[in-house]
Write an enzyme that holds these catalytic residues in place. Structure first.
Site, PDB file in Angstrom:
ATOM      1  N   ASP A 157       4.381  30.353  14.728  1.00 12.83           N
ATOM      2  CA  ASP A 157       3.032  30.102  14.223  1.00 12.83           C
ATOM      3  C   ASP A 157       2.328  31.388  13.795  1.00 12.83           C
ATOM      4  O   ASP A 157       1.274  31.332  13.168  1.00 12.83           O
ATOM      5  CB  ASP A 157       2.173  29.415  15.297  1.00 12.83           C
ATOM      6  CG  ASP A 157       2.549  27.955  15.470  1.00 12.83           C
ATOM      7  OD1 ASP A 157       3.054  27.365  14.498  1.00 12.83           O
ATOM      8  OD2 ASP A 157       2.357  27.419  16.573  1.00 12.83           O
ATOM      9  N   ASP A 205       0.613  27.993  18.765  1.00 12.99           N
ATOM     10  CA  ASP A 205       1.062  28.509  20.055  1.00 12.99           C
ATOM     11  C   ASP A 205       2.457  29.120  20.025  1.00 12.99           C
ATOM     12  O   ASP A 205       2.773  29.972  20.827  1.00 12.99           O
ATOM     13  CB  ASP A 205       0.967  27.425  21.140  1.00 12.99           C
ATOM     14  CG  ASP A 205       1.466  26.077  20.670  1.00 12.99           C
ATOM     15  OD1 ASP A 205       2.353  26.059  19.799  1.00 12.99           O
ATOM     16  OD2 ASP A 205       0.968  25.058  21.168  1.00 12.99           O
ATOM     17  N   ASP A 253      -3.815  21.522  16.414  1.00 11.69           N
ATOM     18  CA  ASP A 253      -2.685  20.688  16.816  1.00 11.69           C
ATOM     19  C   ASP A 253      -3.205  19.627  17.775  1.00 11.69           C
ATOM     20  O   ASP A 253      -4.378  19.595  18.117  1.00 11.69           O
ATOM     21  CB  ASP A 253      -1.517  21.513  17.374  1.00 11.69           C
ATOM     22  CG  ASP A 253      -1.937  22.404  18.512  1.00 11.69           C
ATOM     23  OD1 ASP A 253      -3.053  22.225  19.003  1.00 11.69           O
ATOM     24  OD2 ASP A 253      -1.141  23.273  18.899  1.00 11.69           O
TER      25      ASP A 253
HETATM   26  P1  ATP Z   1       1.461  19.498  18.616  1.00 10.46           P
HETATM   27  O1  ATP Z   1       1.913  20.275  17.418  1.00 10.46           O
HETATM   28  O2  ATP Z   1       0.277  18.668  18.362  1.00 10.46           O
HETATM   29  O3  ATP Z   1       1.381  20.276  19.876  1.00 10.46           O
HETATM   30  P2  ATP Z   1       3.885  18.365  19.534  1.00 10.46           P
HETATM   31  O4  ATP Z   1       3.742  18.975  20.865  1.00 10.46           O
HETATM   32  O5  ATP Z   1       4.314  16.933  19.484  1.00 10.46           O
HETATM   33  O6  ATP Z   1       2.574  18.377  18.734  1.00 10.46           O
HETATM   34  P3  ATP Z   1       6.270  19.857  19.106  1.00 10.46           P
HETATM   35  O7  ATP Z   1       6.170  20.520  20.409  1.00 10.46           O
HETATM   36  O8  ATP Z   1       6.726  20.599  17.904  1.00 10.46           O
HETATM   37  O9  ATP Z   1       4.877  19.235  18.682  1.00 10.46           O
HETATM   38  O10 ATP Z   1       7.212  18.601  19.326  1.00 10.46           O
HETATM   39  C1  ATP Z   1       7.667  17.863  18.247  1.00 10.46           C
HETATM   40  C2  ATP Z   1       8.528  16.717  18.741  1.00 10.46           C
HETATM   41  O11 ATP Z   1       9.690  17.233  19.390  1.00 10.46           O
HETATM   42  C3  ATP Z   1       7.839  15.855  19.767  1.00 10.46           C
HETATM   43  O12 ATP Z   1       7.118  14.817  19.174  1.00 10.46           O
HETATM   44  C4  ATP Z   1       9.021  15.296  20.546  1.00 10.46           C
HETATM   45  O13 ATP Z   1       9.570  14.185  19.878  1.00 10.46           O
HETATM   46  C5  ATP Z   1      10.027  16.428  20.499  1.00 10.46           C
HETATM   47  N1  ATP Z   1       9.968  17.242  21.725  1.00 10.46           N
HETATM   48  C6  ATP Z   1       8.932  17.977  22.164  1.00 10.46           C
HETATM   49  N2  ATP Z   1       9.216  18.616  23.310  1.00 10.46           N
HETATM   50  C7  ATP Z   1      10.481  18.298  23.621  1.00 10.46           C
HETATM   51  C8  ATP Z   1      11.360  18.641  24.702  1.00 10.46           C
HETATM   52  N3  ATP Z   1      11.012  19.459  25.674  1.00 10.46           N
HETATM   53  N4  ATP Z   1      12.601  18.108  24.681  1.00 10.46           N
HETATM   54  C9  ATP Z   1      12.972  17.287  23.694  1.00 10.46           C
HETATM   55  N5  ATP Z   1      12.199  16.928  22.675  1.00 10.46           N
HETATM   56  C10 ATP Z   1      10.957  17.408  22.606  1.00 10.46           C
END
Ligand code: ATP
Length: 891
Positions: A629, A625, A331
């Site tokens: 997953d 994580d 990721d």
């Molecule tokens: P990775 O999989 O590489 O860790 P990521 O952290 O962007 O990527 P997710 O945590 O699934 O993956 O987040 C996906 C999307 O959800 C983010 O791009 C963001 O737009 C939104 N997002 C993430 N965290 C929050 C939050 N705490 N509150 C609101 N929206 C969020």
């Protein structure tokens, strides 16, 4: 503190629970917690003690080979060969001791490493959210629970949001139980205590705040039993393969020995007691009884080296698999990037702003882009900035003038943004108290909160992936999408914000409240710089023939920009989760191989991607994580969970846990995995010809009907000396230069490759020829039989010692000066061999035991010269083979 053991916590209202525990919703102080820890003891269950050392020692004798040896010792005594009997017993004993010590060392190494990934819990202490090892929890602690965590102790739930817990562990019930915060009947059974969370059970969905009521052995799980810590057995497919091989080989050798004995006595007129003892000794010599133990040690050393490089192995087979990894799926956030977010750009309907500052320090200013009315632009952004502050759960705190986040880094960046705009987080939160929350979930990619407004109404706030919010609010995609694309193409992580005013405040927030009337406020672009180590590690992977795929929840353009910044691929192909959905499993196979960036994916996509890659024979390492997953981590060949960000569920499903959540650590682990595999092959390609050379020499002597070149006790001596010295050192070999410059090994390639077999034949022949050569040469020179035999023993040991240097470099061009110098382990082992051989040859008591004679300087020089000759010959052979291109390994 007057906590009675049988207080019905579930039957009491929450204020009563807190009062009886003398606890506060804001958490205990550190000092109070320490005092309670003294009274209640650590929150852990007594560890079941392992097998008693004596039993482990005795288990070393439990093998067909040892029975056979003991029988031989008894036979030797009866036949009037007490010295042979004593030497056989010594061999048995030394082997058992070495095996015992090695096993103990391997086990201790693995246990120490298990401690590194001991579960943590989120606790409120001294007013802060902290992550502490679960052992430190005490009754009265306030814990924050999230999907994917294991409940760290028995807790009474104070506030639950969408909480359900898998309690199969306790109740055997396979459906998860919904949890809530209201008191239930005092006589409710465990399964009906819907306001309790029980230690060890797994949170399936939602979030909660809860107070610890019981810890350690007083918990329900502690009462049922003190087990539940499955210790992974120290075994791997490779070890089992070797074990099976060794066992089959033992029977083969026994049968061969009987035949050889019969042949010697009947056809070659050997004296039967002499033949019997020699054949027995040979049987002992030829069986590589120490091999499984040395391989275990090699694996254990690999595990230790990986741990030193922040990769903790949970399942031993992963050590082997890592070395064969051909694709790493990782990721982005926190693994390739630092996960240190800073809000950089604000996009509003009428303004754009740039924010200065770095990290989480609330220092920085706002500059309007395109005009110079900074104050006007900031005023227009105030609603969005407040939304960012209120619609989040993270806190910032300052420690030694450094600012840290408790909670999600992106939310921390929003708090810093609000402080840069002059807002006081505490003040704003007090002014707009939160009524309810819909927590963030990667499935719908937003989070919503409901707040009581100062005017008596309410404010509903939403933040999340811009696409999700545009769809929710119906804002103009034509207007916003180019802005999203612009920010994302800079590698910024883009978040959308929306709000709605309600005239009266409801007391609950439901998804249906998000259906209409919500205004889109704007966007914030966050920078999250790539980790420097990740860039280097990706380059290393590319040199090592390992494909790297980024699988992220983030926006396509952001993902692509980061992929380019870190050099993921020359021209990275990007696909989104939606595109994957449109493909069948069959179609996904070539697609997954071609694409290197997967954006806006969900955990189900990860599972399909792993399967598609594996369908082409790839060995896949996959990071994860979240609680969802777990399936893809289990499916992957090396499931890798994040030590910091990862949930307990992900860690438990994983083969490996990264202590620093860093992509570079995966690559280090692959590097060590390749080294382990090389070292195992080195151990085998050194050990087997040792046994082969002796055997061949004796078999040739019997077949040709001339005097045996060694006595039985001498054969046993060779094995004894080599097993405890050189036999071990190859396990400690450092990586060869260039381990990461060759393609991954083929996963189905057996250990005994054609090259290894060739080596076994060639080296056994050379050693046997050298041994028989010096034997006849010295007899012809008029030396007595005892002297000739002493030369043979020394010849074999010297030959093996020099051969070690050939084996140390299977791949590298040739022996270098550094290589000849050896590692400390090699040098110590060689020193031990030299001392042992000097005693064997020159110390009078040894002459009685082993029937040896002192050798002249010239004899010694001849033996050394032949040893060097064998080493050089094998180097020439390696060069010739490389020229001929016969074997992959030496190319
Ligand atoms: P990775 O999989 O590489 O860790 P990521 O952290 O962007 O990527 P997710 O945590 O699934 O993956 O987040 C996906 C999307 O959800 C983010 O791009 C963001 O737009 C939104 N997002 C993430 N965290 C929050 C939050 N705490 N509150 C609101 N929206 C969020």
């Amino acid at each position: 503190m007057g906590i009675e053991a049988d207080t019905p916590w579930h039957g009491l209202p929450d204020y009563e629970v807190l009062a009886r525990l003398q606890a506060d919703i804001g958490g205990l102080s550190g000092a109070e917690a320490a005092a309670r820890l003294g009274v209640h003891g650590p929150n852990s269950l007594p560890v079941s003690r392992g097998v008693h050392p004596l039993r482990r020692f005795l288990a070393q004798f439990n093998s067909a080979l040892i029975y056979f040896l003991l029988a031989a010792a008894a036979g030797a005594t009866v036949l009037g060969h007490p010295i042979d009997a004593a030497v056989i017993l010594a061999v048995v004993l030394v082997n058992a001791i070495v095996g015992f010590l090695q096993e103990g060392k391997a086990e201790r190494a693995l246990n120490a490493i298990r401690g590194l990934i001991a579960p943590h819990a989120h606790v409120l202490r001294d007013g802060h959210r902290q992550s502490l090892p679960v052992e430190g929890l005490v009754p009265g602690d306030i814990v924050l629970l999230e999907a994917g965590d294991r409940v760290p102790a028995d807790v009474r739930i104070l506030h639950a949001r969408g909480l359900s817990i898998d309690e199969a562990l306790l109740t055997g019930e396979s459906v998860t139980s919904e949890k809530q915060e209201q008191a239930v009947a005092a006589d409710a059974s465990i399964g009906d205590r819907s306001n309790m969370g029980f230690s060890g059970t797994l949170i399936a969905t939602g979030q909660a705040k809860a107070v610890v009521v019981k810890t350690g052995v007083h918990t329900e799980i502690g009462r049922i039993s003190a087990m539940l810590q499955q210790v992974e057995s120290v075994s791997t497919p490779l070890l089992r393969q070797i074990d099976r091989f060794a066992r089959r080989f033992t029977w083969f050798v026994l049968a061969g020995s009987v035949l050889l004995f019969a042949f010697a006595v009947l056809a070659r007129d050997f004296e039967w007691t002499e033949a019997l003892i020699a054949v027995v000794a040979l049987a002992v010599g030829v069986v590589p009884e120490g091999l499984p133990a040395v391989i275990t040690i090699t694996l254990a050393i690999g595990v230790q080296r990986m741990a030193a490089r922040k990769a903790v192995i949970r399942k031993l087979p992963a050590v082997e698999t890592l070395g064969a990894t051909s694709v790493i799926c990782t990721d982005k956030t926190g693994t390739l990037t630092r996960n240190e977010m800073t809000a950089r750009h604000l996009h509003l309907p009428d303004h754009r702003l740039e924010v200065s500052g770095s990290g989480y320090a609330p220092l920085g200013s706002f500059a309007a882009i395109g005009h110079d009315d900074d104050a006007g632009a900031l005023a227009a952004a105030s609603g969005l900035i407040r939304c960012g502050l209120l619609c989040g759960d993270s806190l910032l705190h300052e420690q030694n003038s450094l600012w840290h986040v408790d909670g999600d880094p992106m939310e921390g960046a929003l708090v810093a943004l609000a402080m840069k705009a002059g807002l006081s987080p505490d003040h704003v939160r007090a002014e707009w108290p939160r009524i309810d929350t819909i927590p963030f979930d990667a499935a719908y990619r937003f989070m919503a909160t409901l707040h009581r407004a100062p005017d008596g109404g309410a404010l509903l706030l939403v933040k999340g992936a811009p696409e999700a919010l545009l769809a929710m609010t119906g804002a103009s995609a034509d207007f916003w999408e180019p802005r999203i694309a612009e920010a994302a193409s800079l590698g910024e992580r883009v978040l959308g914000f929306a709000a709605k005013h309600l005239p009266v405040a409801p007391d609950r927030l439901a998804f249906t409240d998000l259906d209409r009337g919500i205004d889109f406020l704007g966007l914030v672009g966050f920078i999250d710089p790539p980790r420097d180590e990740a860039v280097a590690a990706i380059a290393e992977c590319r040199a090592a023939g390992i494909a790297v795929k980024m699988i992220t929840g983030d926006h396509k353009a952001t993902a692509l920009a980061i992929a380019n910044q870190i050099g993921l691929a020359d021209d990275p192909q990007v696909a989104t989760g939606a595109e994957i959905d449109a493909l069948s499993d069959e179609e996904l196979i070539p697609f997954a191989a071609a694409v290197s960036v997967f954006a806006r994916t969900s955990p189900e996509h990860k599972l399909r991607i792993v399967r598609a890659l594996q369908a082409r024979g790839a060995i896949v390492a996959m990071t994860g994580d979240g609680v969802n997953d777990a399936p893809s981590l289990k499916q992957a060949d090396v499931g890798t969970a994040m030590g910091h960000k990862g949930t307990e569920a992900a860690k438990e499903a994983a083969d490996m846990v990264l202590l620093d959540d860093n992509f570079a650590s995966i690559v280090s682990a692959v590097h060590e995995g390749r080294t382990v595999h090389d070292n195992i092959r080195k151990v085998i390609s050194w050990t087997i010809p040792t046994n082969g050379g002796e055997t061949l020499a004796v078999v040739i002597a019997i077949a040709a009907g001339f005097t045996l070149p060694m006595t039985a006790t001498q054969i046993l001596w060779i094995n004894l000396v080599l097993t405890v010295t050189l036999g071990l050192v190859l396990a400690f070999e450092p990586p060869e230069p260039g381990v990461m410059n060759r393609p991954p090994r083929k996963p189905d390639a057996g250990l005994l490759s054609p090259f290894l077999l060739w080596r076994v034949v060639i080296v056994s022949t050379l050693l046997a020829a050298a041994a028989l050569g010096v034997f006849h040469w010295s007899l012809r020179n008029g030396e007595d039989l005892q002297t000739a035999r002493t030369m043979v023993v020394n010849m074999l040991i010297v030959g093996e010692t020099f051969y070690l240097f050939n084996v140390r470099y299977l791949h590298a061009q040739s022996i270098t000066w550094r290589g000849v110098q050896g590692t400390p382990a090699v040098l110590a082992a060689i020193a031990a061999v030299v001392v042992a051989q000097l005693l064997f040859t020159y110390w009078p008591p040894m002459h009685d035991i082993f029937d040896t004679r002192p050798l002249s300087l010239a004899d010694g020089a001849l033996i050394l010269a032949i040893g060097v000759g064998i080493m050089l010959l094998l180097e020439v052979e390696k060069h010739a083979l490389r020229r001929l291109g016969w074997f992959d390994e030496v190319r």
